[in-house]
Design an enzyme around this catalytic site. Structure first.
Site, PDB file in Angstrom:
ATOM      1  N   HIS A  85     -19.170  -0.716  10.301  1.00  0.00           N
ATOM      2  CA  HIS A  85     -19.168   0.574  11.008  1.00  0.00           C
ATOM      3  C   HIS A  85     -20.585   0.955  11.439  1.00  0.00           C
ATOM      4  CE1 HIS A  85     -15.281   1.708   8.608  1.00  0.00           C
ATOM      5  NE2 HIS A  85     -15.125   0.643   9.379  1.00  0.00           N
ATOM      6  N   HIS A 243      -9.451   1.389  15.721  1.00  0.00           N
ATOM      7  CA  HIS A 243     -10.336   1.060  14.605  1.00  0.00           C
ATOM      8  C   HIS A 243     -10.545  -0.452  14.502  1.00  0.00           C
ATOM      9  CE1 HIS A 243     -12.612   1.639  10.982  1.00  0.00           C
ATOM     10  NE2 HIS A 243     -11.992   0.573  10.498  1.00  0.00           N
ATOM     11  N   ASP A 247     -14.147  -2.298  14.492  1.00  0.00           N
ATOM     12  CA  ASP A 247     -14.556  -3.356  13.557  1.00  0.00           C
ATOM     13  C   ASP A 247     -15.043  -4.599  14.293  1.00  0.00           C
ATOM     14  OD1 ASP A 247     -14.089  -1.957  11.210  1.00  0.00           O
ATOM     15  OD2 ASP A 247     -12.118  -2.840  10.849  1.00  0.00           O
ATOM     16  N   HIS A 270     -11.747  -9.126  10.192  1.00  0.00           N
ATOM     17  CA  HIS A 270     -13.142  -9.503   9.944  1.00  0.00           C
ATOM     18  C   HIS A 270     -13.330 -11.018   9.911  1.00  0.00           C
ATOM     19  CE1 HIS A 270     -14.194  -5.382   9.316  1.00  0.00           C
ATOM     20  NE2 HIS A 270     -13.394  -5.246   8.281  1.00  0.00           N
TER      21      HIS A 270
END
Length: 317
Positions: A85, A243, A247, A270
């Site tokens: 973030h 979101h 990321d 991720h």
């Protein structure tokens, strides 16, 4: 596609400090963004009570675990976690050089988004350092797959993200966010999108020592009957994919340079983001390092000119 006034390296005008809790550790943590000279890059500096310091450049080669968040360093005791973030905020604002001092093992989660970091940085302002910035320009497609998931880089005259998620949960389902990334777009459409999770996963995460600081103040929580628990509700109807895009911006910032190209993903996360970036950087024929021509600060992406490769290694430790 006009890139804009992005020809020179930047830093912040003054130090700025934030405090909060770590979403996984549940511990109080403070961070201070410190201005840095041109060529420094983004550096995370973890300070320990015994006076020792562990420093990590925010580049792909320094990434350790990517299971639940992005971690710099392979030693759990000296790593810096949940950096995505912060990295997304720095990347979207075009900040090239800053030292992030932290007194704990992870970044403060704040409200679960990048918005508090954007606000803090804009309070002190951004400084042009007068040294040319270099970019990674994608020149051929690079794609990775894992089961039904895939991620890829494609050539594009600008910086673009096309992120699609697909959850069995009817509340989320299949959502897509597509757009060219600018500071304004990030702030308006992505920065406030919060991390999210399912109530059914909480006990499993707690038992594993994760999500100890997670709460309705910093996460969107989905109940077992597939409703949002938070009284606030959702900030966007498709907050979940926004979101995931946030990321992705933070994870790809670990290229160590702004990139010119389009990043696309389906059911990513991720690990997929990190592996796609490593695949791109491991293929010298897939990208070139470029900078803006001297004649103008405001240029189109296609006008950037290649520079000598040996002088620049954004993925190096």
């Amino acid at each position: 596609m006009t890139i804009g006034l992005l020809g020179f390296q930047t830093t912040i005008a003054a130090p700025v400090t934030l405090t909060g809790i770590g979403v996984h550790s549940g511990s109080s943590v403070g961070i201070t963004f410190q201005p840095a000279e041109a060529g420094t890059g983004i550096v995370f500096s973890r300070n320990f009570e015994d006076g020792s310091v562990a420093e990590y450049r925010a580049v792909s080669s320094q990434v350790g675990n990517t299971d639940l968040c992005t971690v710099l360093g392979t030693s759990l005791a000296r790593s810096v976690a949940t950096i995505e973030h912060v990295m997304a905020a720095l990347y979207s604002l075009g900040i090239d050089n800053v030292v992030v001092e932290v007194d704990g093992g992870e970044m403060p989660i704040m409200d679960g988004s990048s918005h508090p970091f954007i606000e803090a940085i804009e309070q002190v302002g951004i400084v042009n350092l007068g040294i040319k910035r270099r970019y990674i320009r994608v020149v051929k497609p690079v794609r990775i797959e894992s089961g039904a998931s895939w991620s890829e880089f494609r050539p594009y005259d600008g910086t673009r993200f096309e992120v699609e998620i697909d959850f069995a949960s009817p509340l989320i389902g299949r959502q897509t966010w597509k757009g060219d990334l600018t500071a304004a777009t990030f702030k308006q459409e992505l920065a406030r999108a919060r991390t999210f999770g399912f109530m059914r996963d909480v006990e499993r995460l707690w038992a594993a020592g994760y999500a100890l600081g997670s709460s309705l103040e910093n996460s969107v929580v989905i109940s077992d009957d597939d409703t949002v628990v938070n009284i606030e509700g959702l900030r966007f109807e498709d907050e979940f994919v926004r979101h995931k895009t946030l990321d992705a911006v933070g994870d790809l910032a670990l290229a160590g340079a702004q990139f010119i190209g389009c990043y696309r993903s389906y059911r990513g996360g991720h690990k997929m983001n990190a592996n796609a970036l490593k695949a791109l950087l491991s293929d010298p024929t897939a990208y070139e390092v470029v900078e803006a021509p001297s004649r103008s600060q405001r240029v189109r992406a296609g006008e950037f000119v290649p520079v000598s490769m040996p002088e620049f290694a954004p993925w190096a430790g």
